[in-house]
Write a protein that holds these residues in place. Sequence first.
Motif, PDB file in Angstrom:
ATOM      1  N   GLY A  78       0.781  -1.229   0.000  1.00  0.00           N
ATOM      2  CA  GLY A  78       0.000   0.000   0.000  1.00  0.00           C
ATOM      3  C   GLY A  78       0.812   1.277   0.000  1.00  0.00           C
ATOM      4  O   GLY A  78       0.248   2.368   0.077  1.00  0.00           O
ATOM      5  N   TYR A  79       2.138   1.183  -0.104  1.00  0.00           N
ATOM      6  CA  TYR A  79       3.003   2.361  -0.123  1.00  0.00           C
ATOM      7  C   TYR A  79       3.697   2.481  -1.476  1.00  0.00           C
ATOM      8  O   TYR A  79       4.132   1.482  -2.048  1.00  0.00           O
ATOM      9  CB  TYR A  79       4.045   2.289   0.995  1.00  0.00           C
ATOM     10  CG  TYR A  79       3.413   2.373   2.361  1.00  0.00           C
ATOM     11  CD1 TYR A  79       3.120   3.609   2.930  1.00  0.00           C
ATOM     12  CD2 TYR A  79       3.081   1.221   3.053  1.00  0.00           C
ATOM     13  CE1 TYR A  79       2.524   3.692   4.174  1.00  0.00           C
ATOM     14  CE2 TYR A  79       2.473   1.298   4.295  1.00  0.00           C
ATOM     15  CZ  TYR A  79       2.194   2.533   4.852  1.00  0.00           C
ATOM     16  OH  TYR A  79       1.593   2.609   6.079  1.00  0.00           O
ATOM     17  N   GLU A 100       7.275   2.801   4.775  1.00  0.00           N
ATOM     18  CA  GLU A 100       6.013   3.269   5.345  1.00  0.00           C
ATOM     19  C   GLU A 100       5.970   4.773   5.573  1.00  0.00           C
ATOM     20  O   GLU A 100       4.963   5.299   6.023  1.00  0.00           O
ATOM     21  CB  GLU A 100       5.717   2.494   6.622  1.00  0.00           C
ATOM     22  CG  GLU A 100       5.474   1.028   6.313  1.00  0.00           C
ATOM     23  CD  GLU A 100       5.301   0.166   7.542  1.00  0.00           C
ATOM     24  OE1 GLU A 100       5.420   0.669   8.664  1.00  0.00           O
ATOM     25  OE2 GLU A 100       5.044  -1.038   7.351  1.00  0.00           O
ATOM     26  N   LYS A 104       1.056   6.942   0.765  1.00  0.00           N
ATOM     27  CA  LYS A 104       0.103   5.856   0.940  1.00  0.00           C
ATOM     28  C   LYS A 104      -0.825   5.899  -0.266  1.00  0.00           C
ATOM     29  O   LYS A 104      -1.322   6.964  -0.634  1.00  0.00           O
ATOM     30  CB  LYS A 104      -0.677   6.034   2.244  1.00  0.00           C
ATOM     31  CG  LYS A 104      -1.662   4.936   2.536  1.00  0.00           C
ATOM     32  CD  LYS A 104      -0.976   3.686   2.991  1.00  0.00           C
ATOM     33  CE  LYS A 104      -2.010   2.677   3.457  1.00  0.00           C
ATOM     34  NZ  LYS A 104      -1.553   1.319   3.338  1.00  0.00           N
ATOM     35  N   ASN A 106      -4.218   4.371  -2.365  1.00  0.00           N
ATOM     36  CA  ASN A 106      -5.473   3.649  -2.176  1.00  0.00           C
ATOM     37  C   ASN A 106      -5.583   2.465  -3.101  1.00  0.00           C
ATOM     38  O   ASN A 106      -6.261   1.493  -2.808  1.00  0.00           O
ATOM     39  CB  ASN A 106      -6.664   4.591  -2.375  1.00  0.00           C
ATOM     40  CG  ASN A 106      -6.724   5.651  -1.303  1.00  0.00           C
ATOM     41  OD1 ASN A 106      -6.389   5.384  -0.153  1.00  0.00           O
ATOM     42  ND2 ASN A 106      -7.120   6.848  -1.672  1.00  0.00           N
TER      43      ASN A 106
END
Length: 118
Positions: A78-79, A100, A104, A106
């Motif tokens: 997700g990154y 992280e 980010k 979607n």
Amino acid sequence: MQNYIYQTDCANFRRTDKEGHELREAQWHEMMANRVSIPEGNFTTVCDVDTLLDEGETLDEYLMGDPDAGFYRSAIDGYAVFFIQHSGFEMIFWHEDGLESGFKVNSPSFDNDDGLEL
């Protein structure tokens, strides 16, 4: 804004530990499945290519070795990650403060046309 730096190549990213456990094989497959080609200018806006290049080497010199080299964005867990595909290897960039700490996303497609999720 070049806060994405070269972290590793695909061979080191995917290698196994001493006991034979896969370290990030699934994440590499995720990255490759969700890759989107982006223009070189978009890549260099976000990624500090000097962290990949040898001292004094230019990006043009580096790319001369592979006329089919390309620039990509993708996601791992997700990154956002970015990579140069060159001579059958992926040179992977993620945020200088860690994966992280990056954008980010979607969805792996980023849902835009400019190649960046900013």
